[in-house]
Scaffold this active site. Structure first.
Site, PDB file in Angstrom:
ATOM      1  N   CYS A  27       3.074  -5.247   6.614  1.00 14.15           N
ATOM      2  CA  CYS A  27       2.803  -4.867   5.123  1.00 14.15           C
ATOM      3  C   CYS A  27       3.895  -4.145   4.667  1.00 14.15           C
ATOM      4  O   CYS A  27       4.777  -3.735   5.211  1.00 14.15           O
ATOM      5  CB  CYS A  27       1.574  -3.990   5.158  1.00 14.15           C
ATOM      6  SG  CYS A  27      -0.020  -4.772   5.379  1.00 14.15           S
ATOM      7  N   HIS A  49       0.932  -1.369   0.142  1.00 10.41           N
ATOM      8  CA  HIS A  49       0.108  -0.073  -0.100  1.00 10.41           C
ATOM      9  C   HIS A  49       0.704   1.063   0.124  1.00 10.41           C
ATOM     10  O   HIS A  49       1.975   1.184   0.002  1.00 10.41           O
ATOM     11  CB  HIS A  49      -0.980   0.074   1.098  1.00 10.41           C
ATOM     12  CG  HIS A  49      -0.175   0.107   2.539  1.00 10.41           C
ATOM     13  ND1 HIS A  49       0.381   1.060   3.008  1.00 10.41           N
ATOM     14  CD2 HIS A  49      -0.175  -0.976   3.426  1.00 10.41           C
ATOM     15  CE1 HIS A  49       0.673   0.791   4.231  1.00 10.41           C
ATOM     16  NE2 HIS A  49       0.372  -0.334   4.630  1.00 10.41           N
TER      17      HIS A  49
END
Length: 213
Positions: free
Chosen positions: A188, A172
């Site tokens: 992440c 992201h």
């Protein structure tokens, strides 16, 4: 010959799920069910595509072993060719955790590379062969996750849930670009907003994402 098989450095195959289907332990209609596969992703509700790991022609027709978006990481299951639409892709993403760099490759050649932030030692980014699962636009585009969350078939090895989700790892964007190049996330992979936008526009769902240390 079976029209698709295991990923290679220059090509891979994605299987768009056309209808709800049981993924089985072996390529046979009465084999043990290992996972129930939906034609739609859980977050964006767009058509779901899975990475093909193997293909086999049997007495029961052509079957594909696909990488499942489920725990444990690397889980696979066999689905009949009648339940999926298979497409070839030349795109692949490679993440080097040690270098903290993400590369976009096409036909085995590097197109672009960007710095990334990765998981901390307490919540490391898992390594292995995964796939791009969903492409989820964010509003506002300048928020904490940037313009896109690109979920992967990878799951955290330390967290069973996070921020209302199932501990699923994603690529992201970020509102904190000064932290890129560091090990600061819960697992992440954070990227510049313009970089994650390139991945979202270029790489299809189901394409391989390789994470190495």
């Amino acid at each position: 010959p079976v029209p698709a098989g295991a990923p290679t450095p220059s090509a891979a195959w994605t299987a768009r799920v056309l209808l709800p289907v049981a993924a089985r332990a072996t390529p046979a209609p009465r084999a043990r069910v290992v996972h129930r596969v939906s034609p739609y992703g859980p977050y964006d509700q767009d058509p779901q595509s899975l990475l093909v790991l193997d293909g086999r022609r049997t007495a029961h027709g052509v079957w594909y072993r696909v990488l499942l978006p489920a725990r444990p990481n690397g889980s696979g299951g066999w689905v009949p060719a009648s339940a999926v639409h298979v497409t070839r892709t030349a795109y692949r993403v490679r993440v080097d955790l040690g270098a903290r760099r993400l590369e976009l490759l096409r036909a085995g050649r590097r197109m672009r590379a960007w710095p990334v932030a990765v998981g901390t030692p307490a919540n490391p980014t898992p390594t292995g062969l995964f796939a791009l699962s969903e492409i989820v636009p964010q509003t506002p585009r300048t928020g904490f996750f940037g313009p896109y969350i690109l979920t992967l078939t990878a799951h955290s090895t330390r967290l069973s849930d996070f921020d209302g989700g199932r501990g699923q790892v994603a690529l992201h964007g970020t509102s904190l670009p000064g932290l890129l190049g560091r090990a600061v996330s819960h697992g992440c992979i954070r990227m510049r907003n313009d970089a994650v936008s390139v991945i979202a526009r270029t790489v299809p769902r189901g394409a391989p994402v390789e994470v190495v240390r």
